[in-house]
Write a protein that holds these residues in place. Structure first.
Motif, PDB file in Angstrom:
ATOM      1  N   GLY A  96     -38.326   3.906 -11.304  1.00 11.15           N
ATOM      2  CA  GLY A  96     -38.230   3.534 -12.713  1.00 11.15           C
ATOM      3  C   GLY A  96     -38.272   2.032 -12.910  1.00 11.15           C
ATOM      4  N   VAL A  97     -37.605   1.292 -12.014  1.00 17.81           N
ATOM      5  CA  VAL A  97     -37.622  -0.172 -12.070  1.00 17.81           C
ATOM      6  C   VAL A  97     -39.045  -0.677 -11.871  1.00 17.81           C
ATOM      7  CG1 VAL A  97     -36.812  -2.297 -10.988  1.00 17.81           C
ATOM      8  CG2 VAL A  97     -35.255  -0.362 -11.247  1.00 17.81           C
ATOM      9  N   ASN A  98     -39.725  -0.135 -10.873  1.00 15.13           N
ATOM     10  CA  ASN A  98     -41.078  -0.598 -10.560  1.00 15.13           C
ATOM     11  C   ASN A  98     -42.075  -0.271 -11.669  1.00 15.13           C
ATOM     12  OD1 ASN A  98     -40.716  -1.884  -8.012  1.00 15.13           O
ATOM     13  ND2 ASN A  98     -40.442   0.119  -7.068  1.00 15.13           N
ATOM     14  N   ILE A  99     -41.975   0.918 -12.231  1.00 22.90           N
ATOM     15  CA  ILE A  99     -42.888   1.273 -13.325  1.00 22.90           C
ATOM     16  C   ILE A  99     -42.613   0.396 -14.541  1.00 22.90           C
ATOM     17  CG2 ILE A  99     -43.482   3.073 -14.993  1.00 22.90           C
ATOM     18  CD1 ILE A  99     -43.231   5.118 -12.759  1.00 22.90           C
ATOM     19  N   THR A 100     -41.329   0.203 -14.845  1.00 20.73           N
ATOM     20  CA  THR A 100     -40.976  -0.647 -15.991  1.00 20.73           C
ATOM     21  C   THR A 100     -41.499  -2.065 -15.799  1.00 20.73           C
ATOM     22  OG1 THR A 100     -38.969   0.647 -16.430  1.00 20.73           O
ATOM     23  CG2 THR A 100     -39.065  -1.585 -17.345  1.00 20.73           C
TER      24      THR A 100
END
Length: 357
Positions: free
Chosen positions: A107-111
């Motif tokens: 989720g951090v990487n996609i965000t």
């Protein structure tokens, strides 16, 4: 800038996961409006190309390297919503198959890498093309600036996320300075790759570039052996040449060559985030990747001892899996769009049928 597990605590990772899921859901809906007979075949290829180029770390400073993030490139080529999906597909493939970027940090990487870079780049790009002449050169220049800005923007976003949910007690000011500084340099490489790619596609098929739609050229007339602009009354024609299939094949071959061969010569230095994390102590609580025992972990094929063959084969597999997964998603969205029925059109058709009866 792939964030591994353990950098960000569980609550913040969960929140970014919700944000990422919401953004992907919105993008799935928005991409149905962007995808057509031109962009649908290109979108899966863009995802594969981004995967391939991300394997090509380039040196940016002493002991540090960088690689393409791809948000700007995807947004300009196939649209912002489809661009978010392209980068998300790449990150998912990298996390699951290649142990690159933590699964709890997905989720951090996609965000950070998909949403922030795409949104910032596309807003910058649209702002520039509105004030610059609508030409191939200005679109290429706008893509350069948009890509350049998107990378430090992602560094700022990571620093903000780390300030809220970082697992180590470090000076956020020092992290911000280091992250932004090195990613400005990486942004130059990102900008060059993006501009060169967009410029190359515009040169042969500007109608395939989402950000170049509406680009036209005047008709030329041969007068006295010289080409001159047609009178203003003549209608302009869309700039287009070649075929979708030719562009797709060339792009796929280029991706395979980059991932399967050129990647062997990529810089072995840690990327910007890895370098800053090591220097500032961010990585003290980093966790082993859940897919560390994957047959393709660390971009090599397990049990193949020849590093060149192992890395090249892993790159080719990655490109193949990404283009198949991406194309399946985008063709499904395209097909769903074409099968959707417009209520207004249906009502109009019913009214016409009634009148004819």
């Amino acid at each position: 800038m792939h964030v591994p597990d353990g950098f960000i605590n569980a609550p913040v990772s969960a929140v970014t996961g919700v944000i990422a899921a919401g953004a992907v859901a919105v993008s799935l809906r928005g991409a149905r409006r962007e995808l057509d007979e031109r962009t649908a075949p290109l979108a899966g290829l863009v995802a594969a190309f981004i995967f391939a180029v991300q394997m090509l770390n380039f040196p940016v400073a002493a002991g540090t390297s960088g690689h393409l993030l791809g948000g700007a490139l995807a947004a300009i080529l196939v649209g912002p919503y489809t661009g978010v999906l392209c980068v998300s597909v790449v990150l998912l493939m990298q996390g699951v198959l290649f142990a690159d970027g933590g699964l709890t940090a997905l989720g951090v990487n996609i965000t950070d890498m998909a949403i922030v870079t795409t949104v910032v780049a596309y807003l910058t790009f649209r702002g520039l093309v509105k004030v610059l002449p609508r030409t191939r050169r200005s679109i290429t220049a706008s893509s350069f600036v948009a890509a350049l800005i998107s990378v430090p923007a992602a560094a700022v976003a990571f620093t903000f996320i780390y300030a809220i949910g970082g697992t180590t007690d470090v000076s956020i000011g020092k992290v911000a300075t280091a992250m932004i500084g090195v990613h400005v340099l990486i942004g130059i490489g990102e900008a060059a790759i993006t501009a060169l790619t967009v410029g190359a596609v515009i040169a042969v098929r500007p109608d395939l570039v989402y950000g170049a739609r509406g680009l036209t050229q005047k008709l030329k007339l041969r007068v006295g052996g010289e080409l001159v602009d047609a009178p203003a009354a003549e209608a302009p024609v869309a700039v287009a040449a070649g075929s979708h299939r030719k562009v797709w094949i060339v792009g796929l071959v280029a991706s395979l060559v980059l991932a399967g061969f050129v990647s062997f010569y990529a810089s072995a230095n840690p990327d910007g985030l890895e370098k800053v994390a090591h220097d500032k102590g961010i990585d003290k609580k980093a966790e082993e990747h859940a897919s560390s025992d994957s047959p393709l972990a660390d971009y090599g094929v397990k049990d193949i001892t020849d590093s060149r063959l192992s890395g090249g084969l892993a790159g080719v597999i990655g490109v193949g899996v990404t283009v198949v997964a991406g194309s399946a998603v985008f063709w499904a969205l395209r097909r769903r769009r074409t099968t959707d029925v417009d209520p207004a059109s249906t009502a109009s058709a019913s009214a016409s049928a009634s009148e004819n009866a």
